[in-house]
Write a protein that holds these residues in place. Structure first.
Motif, PDB file in Angstrom:
ATOM      1  N   GLY A   1       0.809  -1.216   0.000  1.00 30.59           N
ATOM      2  CA  GLY A   1       0.000   0.000   0.000  1.00 30.59           C
ATOM      3  C   GLY A   1       0.842   1.267   0.000  1.00 30.59           C
ATOM      4  O   GLY A   1       0.681   2.140  -0.860  1.00 30.59           O
ATOM      5  N   ILE A   2       1.754   1.381   0.970  1.00 30.33           N
ATOM      6  CA  ILE A   2       2.563   2.600   1.075  1.00 30.33           C
ATOM      7  C   ILE A   2       3.581   2.663  -0.066  1.00 30.33           C
ATOM      8  O   ILE A   2       3.761   3.710  -0.700  1.00 30.33           O
TER       9      ILE A   2
ATOM     10  N   ASP B   1      10.127  -5.767  -4.879  1.00 29.47           N
ATOM     11  CA  ASP B   1       9.220  -6.507  -3.981  1.00 29.47           C
ATOM     12  C   ASP B   1       9.406  -7.987  -4.294  1.00 29.47           C
ATOM     13  O   ASP B   1      10.201  -8.351  -5.176  1.00 29.47           O
TER      14      ASP B   1
ATOM     15  N   LEU C   1      13.773  -9.971   0.468  1.00 28.06           N
ATOM     16  CA  LEU C   1      14.693  -9.324   1.415  1.00 28.06           C
ATOM     17  C   LEU C   1      15.170 -10.271   2.516  1.00 28.06           C
ATOM     18  O   LEU C   1      16.027  -9.906   3.319  1.00 28.06           O
TER      19      LEU C   1
ATOM     20  N   LYS D   1       4.828  -7.799   8.110  1.00 29.02           N
ATOM     21  CA  LYS D   1       3.997  -7.157   9.132  1.00 29.02           C
ATOM     22  C   LYS D   1       3.259  -8.219   9.948  1.00 29.02           C
ATOM     23  O   LYS D   1       3.162  -9.362   9.553  1.00 29.02           O
TER      24      LYS D   1
ATOM     25  N   TYR E   1       8.366  -7.881  15.602  1.00 28.31           N
ATOM     26  CA  TYR E   1       8.143  -6.728  14.704  1.00 28.31           C
ATOM     27  C   TYR E   1       8.618  -5.436  15.364  1.00 28.31           C
ATOM     28  O   TYR E   1       9.335  -4.627  14.769  1.00 28.31           O
TER      29      TYR E   1
ATOM     30  N   LYS F   1      11.599  -2.889  14.247  1.00 31.62           N
ATOM     31  CA  LYS F   1      11.300  -1.488  13.904  1.00 31.62           C
ATOM     32  C   LYS F   1      12.071  -0.525  14.822  1.00 31.62           C
ATOM     33  O   LYS F   1      12.478   0.551  14.390  1.00 31.62           O
TER      34      LYS F   1
ATOM     35  N   ASN G   1      -3.595  -4.464   1.953  1.00 31.54           N
ATOM     36  CA  ASN G   1      -3.233  -5.705   2.640  1.00 31.54           C
ATOM     37  C   ASN G   1      -3.822  -5.813   4.047  1.00 31.54           C
ATOM     38  O   ASN G   1      -3.870  -6.895   4.622  1.00 31.54           O
TER      39      ASN G   1
END
Ligand code: NAD
Length: 265
Positions: free
Chosen positions: A28-29, A48, A69, A99, A162, A166, A199
């Motif tokens: 999305g972003i 991606d 990745l 995520k 997560y 981050k 998503n």
């Protein structure tokens, strides 16, 4: 790789002549960043996983760079391939990430820990180091924009892997800003709060969560991917030339506030 010249979508050319790599580009972003950057005249390589990347086939003028990745050995080759296709790199927006939650800390499996740290922190490090080496060798500076999260600074239940990754992205961003300044490479982080991306499904629009957002977010709603793309655009363009090691938080005031429910009283 698919390559073509950017078409007639230039708006005001804020990124004219710039070459950008965007990871998580099918998300999305990431997609919003790709569209905003193309719209401002940049040439863009979209990175991606191969399957989601196919969703970008409708975007004209895009270089596509499939890369997992989590695959350490693939990252350098994929980034260098994208840089060759674009004729160099001026901007990285690193939005690709795994995520979601991993359950209560007491039950957190090493395999899940490794997966999240592997993609979201080690993958970020290898990606940024490869890009920074390309930029420093070219000698023209550059912009690296990491995508962290409000979870870079605040935790939430059942998401230790997560959140830890981050948090690492926040300090990696600052460390890179310090070390790369002498090369003219500026490094900043975007910290999104709740952003309504495909998503996430209808999650943020369902009555219970929408009501929670009304209490927890000063602006009383989730944000849009375009809100993050606008922050990335600012950090990518020449006028942010004295901004490095910073975070642009795009969270509608979520992290500025506690006890939002009291506003109603
Ligand atoms: P998204 O799921 O739409 O996009 C994430 C993208 O990352 C996907 O296209 C996915 O295929 C890609 N990805 C996942 N694992 C990968 C791997 N191993 N290799 C390569 N690519 C991989 O999510 P989004 O909301 O657009 O997230 C973009 C960034 O924003 C992420 O870093 C996320 O942590 C961050 N963020 C999002 C929110 C939100 O509410 N949407 C909030 C805070 C932070």
């Amino acid at each position: 790789m698919v390559d073509a010249k950017a078409g007639s979508r230039v708006q005001s050319g804020r990124l004219a002549g710039k070459r950008a790599l965007v990871t998580g580009a099918a998300g999305g972003i990431g997609r919003a960043v790709v569209e905003a950057f193309l719209g401002e005249g940049a040439r863009v390589a979209a990175m991606d996983l191969a399957a989601p990347l196919a969703r970008l086939a409708d975007i004209e003028g895009l270089v596509t760079a499939p890369c997992d990745l989590s695959d350490r050995s693939a990252i350098v080759a994929a980034v260098e391939g994208a840089a060759t296709a674009l004729g160099g790199l001026d901007i990285l927006v690193a939005a690709g990430a795994l995520k979601g939650g991993t359950g209560n800390f007491l039950d957190l499996e090493e395999a899940d820990w490794d997966r999240y740290i592997g993609v979201n922190l080690t993958g970020m490090f290898l990606l940024c180091r490869t890009v920074a080496r390309i930029m420093s060798k070219a000698g023209k500076g550059g912009r690296i924009i990491t995508v962290g999260s409000v979870n870079s600074f605040q935790s939430e239940p059942n998401a230790a892997a997560y959140v830890a990754a981050k948090g690492g992205v926040a300090m990696l961003t600052r460390a890179m800003a310090v070390d790369l300044a002498r090369h003219g490479i500026l490094v900043n982080m975007i910290a999104p709060g709740p952003i309504d991306v495909p998503n996430n499904g209808t999650m943020y629009r369902e009555p219970r969560l929408a009501e929670e957002l009304r209490h927890e977010v000063a602006l009383e709603r989730a944000g849009r991917p375009e809100d993050c793309a606008a922050a990335a655009l600012y950090l990518a363009e020449d006028r942010s030339g004295f901004v490095t090691g910073s975070t642009v938080t795009v969270d509608g005031g979520l992290s500025a506030m506690i006890f939002g429910g009291m506003r109603d009283g």
